[in-house]
Design an enzyme around this catalytic site. Structure first.
Site, PDB file in Angstrom:
ATOM      1  N   ARG A   8       7.989  32.997  34.689  1.00 51.08           N
ATOM      2  CA  ARG A   8       7.751  31.582  34.989  1.00 51.08           C
ATOM      3  C   ARG A   8       8.680  30.657  34.201  1.00 51.08           C
ATOM      4  O   ARG A   8       8.326  29.530  33.861  1.00 51.08           O
ATOM      5  CB  ARG A   8       6.271  31.203  34.743  1.00 51.08           C
ATOM      6  N   CYS A  35      19.660  30.080  37.466  1.00 53.49           N
ATOM      7  CA  CYS A  35      19.827  31.505  37.162  1.00 53.49           C
ATOM      8  C   CYS A  35      19.047  31.857  35.906  1.00 53.49           C
ATOM      9  O   CYS A  35      19.156  31.180  34.878  1.00 53.49           O
ATOM     10  CB  CYS A  35      21.319  31.804  36.944  1.00 53.49           C
ATOM     11  N   HIS A  88       2.029  29.434  46.225  1.00 49.96           N
ATOM     12  CA  HIS A  88       3.162  28.898  45.460  1.00 49.96           C
ATOM     13  C   HIS A  88       2.609  28.010  44.360  1.00 49.96           C
ATOM     14  O   HIS A  88       2.618  26.793  44.459  1.00 49.96           O
ATOM     15  CB  HIS A  88       4.087  28.093  46.377  1.00 49.96           C
ATOM     16  N   LEU A 112      27.608  24.055  47.565  1.00 51.76           N
ATOM     17  CA  LEU A 112      28.472  25.152  47.120  1.00 51.76           C
ATOM     18  C   LEU A 112      27.678  26.376  46.686  1.00 51.76           C
ATOM     19  O   LEU A 112      26.571  26.250  46.192  1.00 51.76           O
ATOM     20  CB  LEU A 112      29.332  24.656  45.961  1.00 51.76           C
ATOM     21  N   PHE A 144       3.566  26.985  41.589  1.00 50.92           N
ATOM     22  CA  PHE A 144       4.415  25.879  41.119  1.00 50.92           C
ATOM     23  C   PHE A 144       4.715  24.883  42.240  1.00 50.92           C
ATOM     24  O   PHE A 144       4.430  23.681  42.107  1.00 50.92           O
ATOM     25  CB  PHE A 144       5.722  26.412  40.524  1.00 50.92           C
TER      26      PHE A 144
END
Ligand code: MYA
Ligand code: JJ1
Length: 388
Positions: free
Chosen positions: A148, A139, A2, A388, A4
């Site tokens: 990236r 998104c 990972h 949510l 990042f």
């Protein structure tokens, strides 16, 4: 593994079981003067935009980006279709910052191609109340995936949260990242089994016919509990007391005041529904249940394009058994034409799921904290937070 996430102040897989690490912030706050003053660099074809959801035009752009590019199930049959009213509600809680509603546009045609948001929240972890950002609606347009962009967006929202002197965040994802505080299971209760089967959301069980299935999921026409009614504005103080007392038993839960309850739980058409039980004798508010409206687009079905789903939100029982309260929630959801009622195995939900004919879904939801280490993972039942 990972590239990042290994650079971020989050619990790391290599530290999982290390009991010498203390619970709490991973990094201390820095002076605000040391927070980067300029936005992070995007690839040169793109630019940052702050999205004003009060603008009908901007809200439509965000709505369309998410409608076409947001979360899908593992077989790409359904995609979340948050409504515009829902997005405005989700992003305008008490004390919200417009600067945390972040878009990315293509410079050439100004098309919105990516989005991420934060809203402020007070979250209690054991006995400490921590100011946090709840991060949601990350998104990236389907055509811009795997470039990236997401790490840049996460760093930018982090910077803007830091500028408000907030140093922790809470978020959920369907993917495993370093490292979940808990992993919850989705459960589904069919309200309209024929449609759910027709669209591939569920399957006819072994040795089941359609008519037996319809009969299995039938519900009464109206709620059973005397004094069961919709929540109203004057109920906010009583519901706040009920909810605060209830949530105090969970290890991680929101610290709701009356303003929060008014915003998050007062019914709003096609967004959030809340019901309570008012004792017919004493007029005391003894029980509460709520769910939010999150439809999904049905991808590539001839007959149906929308699945109407209700998601269990916060529920409190002190007098009416939780099972009966949630059965009444199913009844009103059915009356409101929802196709399915979804719930996670958080809080005390396990106690009613099987009995009320919920079945486990194929999806899981992982909960995370940013810059706050938990010594141990929680059980879903120890979590009092629904995002949510
Ligand atoms: S969860 C909902 C997320 N949205 C979707 O699933 C919608 C459909 N998918 C997409 O739009 C894209 O696939 C996304 C990734 C945008 C998700 N959370 O740009 P990339 C890591 C966090 O090349 P893309 C929600 O909204 C991935 O592990 N990280 O990838 C809560 C890799 O890092 P590493 C994620 O696929 C969001 C890197 O991104 C997620 O084009 C909370 C790859 O980037 C994910 N859901 O774009 C965000 N998915 O190499 C964190 C992938 O290290 C908030 N990645 O593995 C943190 C707190 C910030 C505030 C702090 C304040 C103090
Ligand atoms: O909705 C989900 N799964 C459904 C549909 C599955 C379609 C094929 N993949 C499901 N249906 C079975 C229902 C059945 C009803 C009768 C009783 C038995 C069960 O399982 C799943 C959740 O289960 N949803 C998703 O996968 C959507 C993504 C979930 C991760 C969300 C990330 C959230 C973003 C953070 O804000």
């Amino acid at each position: 593994r990972h590239a990042f996430w290994e650079t971020q102040p989050v619990g790391q897989f290599k530290d999982l079981g290390d009991v010498s690490l203390p619970e709490g912030p991973i990094e201390p706050p820095t002076p605000l003067s040391e927070v980067k003053q300029e936005p992070y660099n995007l690839p040169s074809q793109y630019e940052w935009t702050t999205c004003d959801l009060d603008s009908e035009e901007t809200c439509t752009e965000v709505y369309n980006l998410l409608k076409n590019n947001y979360v899908e199930d593992d077989e790409n049959m359904f995609r979340f279709n948050y409504s515009k009213e829902f997005l405005r509600w989700a992003l305008h809680p008490p004390g919200y910052y417009r600067s945390w509603h972040i878009g990315v546009r293509a410079k050439t045609n100004k098309k919105l191609v990516a989005f991420i948001t934060g809203v402020p929240a007070r979250i209690r972890v054991r006995d400490v109340i921590v100011k946090m950002a709840e991060i949601n609606f990350l998104c990236v347009h389907k055509k811009l995936r795997s470039k990236r962009l997401a790490p840049v967006m996460i760093k930018e929202v982090t910077r803007r949260v830091h500028l408000e002197n907030i140093w922790q965040a809470a978020y959920t994802a369907g993917v495993v990242l370093p490292t979940p505080i808990t992993t919850c299971q989705y459960w589904h209760r069919s309200l309209n089994p024929k449609k759910l089967i027709d669209v591939g959301f569920s399957r006819l069980g072994a040795r089941m016919t359609m008519s037996r299935t319809i009969k299995l999921y039938k519900l009464p026409d109206s709620p059973a509990t005397p004094g069961f009614r919709k929540m109203e504005l004057h109920d906010v103080p009583a519901v706040t007391r009920l909810l605060r007392n209830y949530l105090s038993q969970f290890i991680v839960a929101p610290d709701f005041d009356e303003n929060d309850v008014e915003h998050w739980l007062l019914p709003e058409e096609n967004v959030v529904d809340s019901y309570l039980v008012e004792s017919p004798e004493t007029h005391e508010i003894t029980d509460f249940c709520s769910f939010y409206t999150l439809p999904s687009s049905i991808l590539g079905n001839q007959n149906y394009s929308i699945l109407k789903a209700a998601y269990s939100y916060y529920n409190v029982s002190t007098k009416t058994p939780l099972l009966q309260l949630m059965n009444d929630a199913l009844i009103v959801a059915k009356q409101k034409d929802f196709d399915v009622f979804n719930a996670l195995d958080v809080m005390q939900n396990e106690s009613f799921l099987k009995e009320l004919k919920f079945g486990p879904g194929d999806g899981q939801l992982h909960y995370y904290l940013y810059n706050y280490r938990m010594r141990n993972a929680l059980k879903p039942a120890e979590l009092g937070l629904v995002l949510l």
